[in-house]
Design a protein around this motif. Structure first.
Motif, short mmCIF file in Angstrom:
data_model
loop_
_atom_site.label_atom_id
_atom_site.label_comp_id
_atom_site.label_asym_id
_atom_site.label_seq_id
_atom_site.Cartn_x
_atom_site.Cartn_y
_atom_site.Cartn_z
N MET A 43 0.82 -1.30 -0.01
CA MET A 43 -0.06 0.19 -0.10
C MET A 43 0.92 1.34 0.05
O MET A 43 0.70 2.32 -0.69
CB MET A 43 -0.84 -0.03 1.21
CG MET A 43 -2.00 -0.99 1.16
SD MET A 43 -3.19 -0.91 2.60
CE MET A 43 -4.49 -2.11 1.87
N THR A 82 -4.72 4.26 3.82
CA THR A 82 -4.48 2.97 3.90
C THR A 82 -3.35 2.84 4.94
O THR A 82 -3.14 1.91 5.77
CB THR A 82 -3.53 2.45 2.75
OG1 THR A 82 -2.72 3.12 2.20
CG2 THR A 82 -4.54 2.40 1.54
N LYS A 225 -8.70 0.64 5.28
CA LYS A 225 -7.54 0.40 4.25
C LYS A 225 -8.25 -0.09 2.90
O LYS A 225 -8.07 0.33 1.64
CB LYS A 225 -6.93 -1.04 4.63
CG LYS A 225 -5.82 -0.59 5.70
CD LYS A 225 -4.97 -1.87 6.04
CE LYS A 225 -3.91 -1.78 6.99
NZ LYS A 225 -3.20 -3.04 7.45
N LEU A 229 -7.72 1.95 -0.69
CA LEU A 229 -7.17 1.09 -1.92
C LEU A 229 -8.42 1.41 -3.12
O LEU A 229 -8.10 1.41 -3.87
CB LEU A 229 -7.49 -0.52 -1.37
CG LEU A 229 -6.86 -1.38 -2.55
CD1 LEU A 229 -5.59 -1.27 -2.96
CD2 LEU A 229 -7.24 -3.11 -2.09
#
Length: 282
Positions: A43, A82, A225, A229
């Motif tokens: 990430m 993230t 997260k 994303l």
């Protein structure tokens, strides 16, 4: 003859920055995995398109625009989400992976320059790899000798007996083969498109890496997260749409130019024909 000799001497020095950037990208990425999880590292590495665009602006490979700046901002917000509330955060792991992202942006811009500038004579991706790979190998070997605990190698579970040594060597060979074809494919794409396109589209690969890490390594994947994303993928999609419109606009302009040239030729032909008829009348 003198020009040829000059090119042979200067070419290796031109390739060295690209090779160093590539070696540092790979080694820093691997070093970060000692401290942080695959999901977190992947990430954070998704920040590479931001640094790539900044280097592309600096090297004049891309023209700065409001739309591109907006896309960078969207991807940055996704990365911040993230990283937020990361329970496995480690300072050195984060520094290593972010430096790897910077090196990734630098090396892909340099790769595009080498592949697309005719003066260097490296339009063939395999030729470029033949120059880059030896320097990468030397840099990686030196870094390994300095930082890796070679004295503990025999006590390691991967190299403590012949069976484990054979299995480890086969795994390294398999991984190295995959890495070779992946880099070759990326070089081919850079030679026909651009470093920005390849890197931003490569965020899809990062998403698949995260998915495998969550399934296989059971890495923690929270809703925050997931939202980050999703925003990163949205930024990638917007960039791809931006590039598609730009290419389409370029093709339309080329078609208009061809039409204009054809019309001018036809007009000249008619004028010449009319002139001949007038001459015959006289």
């Amino acid at each position: 003859m003198e020009r040829l000799l000059c090119e042979r001497w200067t070419l290796p020095f031109t390739v060295v920055p690209t090779a160093l950037g590539t070696a540092m990208d790979v080694n820093l990425s691997n070093a970060s995995l000692v401290f942080i999880s695959v999901t977190f590292a992947t990430m954070c590495k998704s920040a590479a398109p931001i640094f790539l665009l900044l280097f592309a602006f600096a090297f004049r490979l891309e023209a700065p625009s409001v739309r591109l700046s907006g896309i960078i901002l969207i991807i940055s917000i996704g990365i911040l989400l993230t990283v937020a509330k990361e329970t496995e955060f480690d300072f050195w792991g984060f520094i290593f992976v972010m430096l790897a992202a910077v090196m990734s942006g630098f090396r892909w811009c340099m790769t595009q320059i080498l592949l697309q500038k005719e003066d260097y004579g490296l339009k063939n991706p395999l030729t470029l790899m033949s120059y880059v790979t030896p320097v990468m190998a030397v840099v990686t070997a030196l870094l390994s000798l300095v930082f890796d605990p070679w004295d503990e190698l025999r006590r390691n579970n991967y190299f403590n007996n012949p069976a484990h040594i054979s299995r480890s060597c086969l795994l390294m060979l398999f991984g190295g083969t995959l890495a070779f074809f992946m880099v070759l494919t990326e070089f081919i794409l850079v030679s026909v498109t651009s470093a920005v396109t390849v890197t931003i589209a490569g965020v899809v690969k990062e998403a698949l890496t995260i998915l495998v890490a969550v399934i296989y390594f059971h890495d923690e994947f929270t809703r925050l997260k997931g939202a980050g994303l999703f925003i990163i993928m949205l930024g990638v999609s917007l960039f791809n749409w931006y590039k598609y419109e730009k290419i389409k606009k370029g093709q339309t302009s080329e078609d208009d130019m061809e039409e204009s040239v054809t019309t001018n030729i036809a007009a000249k032909y008619v004028i010449l024909e009319e002139t001949d008829e007038q001459d015959d009348g006289r």
